[in-house]
Design an enzyme around this catalytic site. Structure first.
Site, short mmCIF file in Angstrom:
data_model
loop_
_atom_site.label_atom_id
_atom_site.label_comp_id
_atom_site.label_asym_id
_atom_site.label_seq_id
_atom_site.Cartn_x
_atom_site.Cartn_y
_atom_site.Cartn_z
N LYS A 1 -4.36 -1.43 6.55
CA LYS A 1 -5.82 -1.31 6.52
C LYS A 1 -6.47 -2.51 7.20
CE LYS A 1 -6.13 0.16 2.14
NZ LYS A 1 -5.17 1.19 1.76
N SER B 1 -0.57 -6.66 -1.64
CA SER B 1 -0.38 -5.34 -2.23
C SER B 1 1.08 -5.09 -2.59
CB SER B 1 -0.85 -4.27 -1.24
OG SER B 1 -0.57 -2.99 -1.76
N GLU C 1 -0.08 10.62 -1.19
CA GLU C 1 -0.57 9.83 -2.33
C GLU C 1 -1.94 10.34 -2.79
OE1 GLU C 1 -3.08 6.93 -2.08
OE2 GLU C 1 -2.80 6.25 -0.02
N1 PSU Z 1 -5.23 4.62 2.63
C1 PSU Z 1 -6.53 5.01 2.72
N2 PSU Z 1 -7.33 4.82 1.63
C2 PSU Z 1 -6.87 4.25 0.46
C3 PSU Z 1 -5.48 3.85 0.37
C4 PSU Z 1 -4.72 4.07 1.49
O1 PSU Z 1 -6.98 5.50 3.76
O2 PSU Z 1 -7.63 4.10 -0.50
C5 PSU Z 1 -4.95 3.24 -0.93
C6 PSU Z 1 -3.43 3.44 -1.05
O3 PSU Z 1 -3.18 4.11 -2.26
C7 PSU Z 1 -2.86 2.04 -1.08
C8 PSU Z 1 -3.98 1.29 -1.74
O4 PSU Z 1 -1.63 1.95 -1.76
O5 PSU Z 1 -5.13 1.82 -1.05
C9 PSU Z 1 -3.84 -0.22 -1.60
O6 PSU Z 1 -4.47 -0.84 -2.69
P1 PSU Z 1 -4.18 -2.39 -3.01
O7 PSU Z 1 -4.68 -3.13 -1.82
O8 PSU Z 1 -5.00 -2.68 -4.25
O9 PSU Z 1 -2.71 -2.52 -3.24
MN MN Z 2 -3.97 -6.41 -4.89
#
Ligand code: PSU
Ligand code: MN
Length: 320
Positions: free
Chosen positions: A176, A157, A26
């Site tokens: 995370k 997410s 990604e």
């Molecule tokens: N993993 C990391 N750093 C990031 C992400 C993943 O080490 O920044 C990103 C991925 O693209 C994941 C996103 O889909 O964070 C999640 O964002 P949200 O919580 O807004 O869905």
């Molecule tokens: Mn969100």
């Protein structure tokens, strides 16, 4: 049609036609997750780790109305050096807006999985998946703490829905650590997604080796992971499988340190009224400051490690 928007790199399509292993990567972690120059170093090192494992890397992003599967060096650098705010964050709900725009957009886990699945790539590596944010359900977040506001934010997410509807192996270092991790596991269970830790019984904790809770399932090593992934995808259930590899020991944050900084950053985000797609990048930046860069070292190490593991996994699967 989505396929009319796809630009697949010739090296990637040749590998797929010949049955050789390919790993999707990604790009949001490049544009929104890490500072320059660590972001470009990680992007290049991840591609190199996939290649060293015998697979072809395919980093995904959006540019000028096209969904690119496989970026060259110039494209990776453009994403990594773009001025803050000029690169959109494309997830399933924002993919159309990203494609309708003219410039660059980076793909999150959800948008990357859409592109990878449409291309026929069954293995994908990221750092940490998104999930149920603390406070998403209102009240006190489960066990992991934090999120004490009374009203639910419903911030969950789109990564989770995507893993629940796309038959693909997603390699990460755990959800995370900024999330409500127990609630994230429950959500994945409801959506029918197996979650498996590699080499330990505890769920990997993204910045830390352990999230402090047991993983739903675990396997001893790469071979065990490949066996389970092959059976799961072979069943045709339609859901993904989450393979969680702990951050390398040398760069991991101690569990207590990670817990403290994450809780402090979340408190500050709530006070500052940060929410929506800005929340995850804001927290990652704030945690980097609070740890004096140690979280960035952990994050970069785990991303490259995941990419290498995914490359080896893809190679095992292709050899079957
Ligand atoms: N993993 C990391 N750093 C990031 C992400 C993943 O080490 O920044 C990103 C991925 O693209 C994941 C996103 O889909 O964070 C999640 O964002 P949200 O919580 O807004 O869905
Ligand atoms: Mn969100």
């Amino acid at each position: 049609m989505l396929t009319d928007r796809l630009d697949i790199d010739p090296e990637v399509s040749a590998a797929l036609v010949e049955g050789r292993p390919v790993v999707a990567l990604e790009s949001t972690l490049i544009s929104h997750g890490l500072p320059y120059p660590q972001n470009i170093e990680v992007a290049n090192a991840s591609e190199a780790a996939v290649r060293a494992a015998g697979a072809v890397p395919a980093t995904v992003a959006v540019h000028a109305g096209r969904l690119l599967v496989g970026l060259d060096e110039a494209a990776l650098l453009a994403l990594a050096t773009a001025p803050a705010g000029s690169v959109r964050k494309a997830a399933r709900p924002s993919l159309a807006a990203a494609l309708a725009g003219r410039g660059w957009a980076a793909t999150t886990v959800s948008a990357t999985m859409i592109a990878a699945h449409a291309t026929g790539i069954p293995v994908f590596a990221t750092g940490g998946i998104g999930g149920v944010h603390r406070g998403a359900l209102g009240g006190q977040a489960s066990e992991a703490g934090g999120g004490s506001q009374a009203h639910p934010t419903f911030d969950i997410s789109s990564d989770l829905e995507e893993i629940g509807r796309t038959p693909m192996a997603v390699v990460c270092a755990g959800p995370k650590a900024i999330l409500d991790v127990p609630a994230t596991l429950e959500y994945l269970e409801t959506r029918g997604v197996p979650v498996v830790a590699v080499s330990q019984p505890e769920l990997p904790g993204f910045y830390a080796r352990s999230a402090g809770i047991a993983a739903p399932d675990s396997v001893a090593d790469l071979d065990g992971a490949a066996d389970l992934v092959a059976v799961h995808l072979g069943l045709g259930l339609g859901t993904g499988i989450l393979v969680c590899v702990p951050v390398p020991e040398a760069d991991a944050l101690p569990g207590a340190v990670a817990r403290d900084v994450v809780e402090r950053a979340i408190r500050e985000a709530t006070e500052a009224g940060i929410g929506g797609p800005e929340l995850t990048p804001w927290l990652l930046v704030r945690i980097a400051v609070l740890t004096d860069g140690a979280s960035v070292r952990a994050n970069t190490a785990l991303i490259v490690n995941d990419a290498g593991f995914a490359g080896a996994l893809a190679a095992r699967l292709a050899a079957r």
